[in-house]
Scaffold this active site. Structure first.
Site, short mmCIF file in Angstrom:
data_model
loop_
_atom_site.label_atom_id
_atom_site.label_comp_id
_atom_site.label_asym_id
_atom_site.label_seq_id
_atom_site.Cartn_x
_atom_site.Cartn_y
_atom_site.Cartn_z
N TRP A 1 4.63 -4.10 1.53
CA TRP A 1 4.29 -2.70 1.28
C TRP A 1 2.78 -2.54 1.10
O TRP A 1 2.19 -1.60 1.60
CB TRP A 1 5.07 -2.12 0.10
CG TRP A 1 4.83 -2.80 -1.21
CD1 TRP A 1 3.86 -2.50 -2.13
CD2 TRP A 1 5.58 -3.88 -1.77
NE1 TRP A 1 3.96 -3.34 -3.22
CE2 TRP A 1 5.01 -4.19 -3.03
CE3 TRP A 1 6.68 -4.60 -1.34
CZ2 TRP A 1 5.50 -5.19 -3.85
CZ3 TRP A 1 7.17 -5.60 -2.17
CH2 TRP A 1 6.58 -5.89 -3.40
N HIS B 1 18.87 -4.13 -5.90
CA HIS B 1 18.13 -4.99 -4.98
C HIS B 1 19.01 -6.15 -4.52
O HIS B 1 19.24 -7.10 -5.26
CB HIS B 1 16.84 -5.48 -5.63
CG HIS B 1 15.87 -4.38 -5.90
ND1 HIS B 1 15.76 -3.77 -7.12
CD2 HIS B 1 14.99 -3.77 -5.09
CE1 HIS B 1 14.84 -2.82 -7.05
NE2 HIS B 1 14.35 -2.80 -5.82
N HIS C 1 15.65 4.29 -2.18
CA HIS C 1 15.40 4.82 -3.51
C HIS C 1 13.93 5.18 -3.67
O HIS C 1 13.09 4.80 -2.86
CB HIS C 1 15.87 3.85 -4.60
CG HIS C 1 15.23 2.51 -4.55
ND1 HIS C 1 15.62 1.52 -3.66
CD2 HIS C 1 14.22 1.98 -5.26
CE1 HIS C 1 14.88 0.45 -3.84
NE2 HIS C 1 14.01 0.69 -4.81
N HIS D 1 9.20 2.53 -10.49
CA HIS D 1 10.17 3.56 -10.15
C HIS D 1 10.08 4.65 -11.20
O HIS D 1 10.19 4.35 -12.40
CB HIS D 1 11.58 2.98 -10.14
CG HIS D 1 11.75 1.82 -9.23
ND1 HIS D 1 11.50 0.52 -9.63
CD2 HIS D 1 12.10 1.74 -7.93
CE1 HIS D 1 11.71 -0.30 -8.62
NE2 HIS D 1 12.08 0.42 -7.58
N GLU E 1 2.59 -3.09 -17.59
CA GLU E 1 2.28 -4.26 -16.77
C GLU E 1 0.90 -4.84 -17.04
O GLU E 1 0.70 -6.04 -16.99
CB GLU E 1 2.35 -3.90 -15.27
CG GLU E 1 3.74 -3.62 -14.77
CD GLU E 1 3.78 -3.40 -13.26
OE1 GLU E 1 2.82 -3.79 -12.57
OE2 GLU E 1 4.78 -2.85 -12.79
N GLU F 1 12.35 1.59 0.16
CA GLU F 1 11.80 2.60 -0.74
C GLU F 1 11.06 3.70 0.00
O GLU F 1 10.35 3.45 0.96
CB GLU F 1 10.83 1.94 -1.72
CG GLU F 1 11.48 0.95 -2.65
CD GLU F 1 10.52 0.30 -3.62
OE1 GLU F 1 11.00 -0.17 -4.67
OE2 GLU F 1 9.30 0.24 -3.36
N CYS G 1 3.24 -1.15 -9.40
CA CYS G 1 4.31 -0.44 -8.69
C CYS G 1 5.40 -0.12 -9.70
O CYS G 1 5.48 -0.74 -10.76
CB CYS G 1 4.94 -1.33 -7.61
SG CYS G 1 3.82 -1.88 -6.34
N TYR H 1 8.93 2.35 3.43
CA TYR H 1 9.02 1.03 4.04
C TYR H 1 10.38 0.40 3.72
O TYR H 1 11.06 0.78 2.78
CB TYR H 1 7.89 0.11 3.55
CG TYR H 1 8.11 -0.43 2.16
CD1 TYR H 1 8.60 -1.71 1.97
CD2 TYR H 1 7.85 0.35 1.04
CE1 TYR H 1 8.84 -2.21 0.71
CE2 TYR H 1 8.08 -0.14 -0.22
CZ TYR H 1 8.57 -1.42 -0.39
OH TYR H 1 8.82 -1.90 -1.66
N GLU I 1 13.99 -4.65 0.18
CA GLU I 1 13.37 -3.51 -0.49
C GLU I 1 13.47 -2.35 0.48
O GLU I 1 13.22 -2.51 1.68
CB GLU I 1 11.90 -3.78 -0.83
CG GLU I 1 11.65 -4.33 -2.22
CD GLU I 1 11.96 -3.37 -3.35
OE1 GLU I 1 12.59 -2.30 -3.13
OE2 GLU I 1 11.62 -3.71 -4.48
#
Length: 191
Positions: free
Chosen positions: A159, A23, A30, A67, A85, A114, A65, A102, A112
């Site tokens: 997003w 980032h 990604h 990955h 989280e 992604e 959110c 986005y 960002e």
């Protein structure tokens, strides 16, 4: 060390990179995902990102959110991040927007970038947010939330704003949203 899956323009995996290293001003494309978690009343769980986050600190956004790890199915990644989280387990994980993508730039230039399939899920548990990830939470009526995002009275991450706009097109609320076909996912995503 958390790794992310790098992608080409067609959604095919091209390699791996350390999450902390990607980032910046020229963040490569990604794979990520966003998850919208609803309670038994159909209310959406929204979260405010911790102020220590590198991207969009202190901004309200969707429930969680993340990955997916290499080889990790998106639904499993969402379950993992919901535990990390928010301290909750999630059920009924469904694919809603398989090819959402986005690119957003922060005021400081950090990008960002992604390909970010969108999931919906439910929980019956009370969140216990991890302060390193989440500063605050709210359960909100979906329609009021979507309306306030659309008119700009509730400022959310870029997003989330764009995803809410797309989710509204699926129907009046999560109970009537038809799940998307997994064959529409980018090839790097495992369902």
């Amino acid at each position: 060390m958390e790794q992310v899956i790098l992608l080409d323009e067609n959604g095919c995996a091209t390699g791996l990179a350390e999450k902390l290293s990607i980032h910046h001003l020229q963040t490569p494309l990604h794979l990520a995902y966003s998850c919208y978690i609803f309670d038994s009343k159909g209310q959406i769980l929204v979260t405010r990102r911790a102020f220590t986050k590198r991207t969009w600190p202190g901004i309200w956004t969707n429930s969680c959110c993340g990955h997916p790890a290499p080889g990790e199915p998106l639904a499993d990644a969402a379950r993992r991040r919901a535990r990390q989280e928010l301290g909750i387990s999630i059920d009924n994980v469904r694919l809603m927007l398989p090819d959402f993508r986005y690119r957003a730039v922060m005021n400081n230039g950090i990008v960002e970038n992604e390909l970010c399939p969108v999931l919906a899920a439910t929980t019956s548990q009370i969140p216990q947010p991890n302060p390193k990830e989440t500063d605050a939470i709210r359960f909100l009526d979906w329609c009021r939330f979507a309306d306030s995002v659309a008119d700009g009275s509730f400022v959310v991450s870029p997003w989330c704003r764009d995803q809410v706009s797309e989710l509204v097109k699926l129907g009046s609320g999560p109970s009537c949203w038809p799940p998307a076909s997994a064959h529409l996912l980018p090839s790097a995503a495992i369902w």
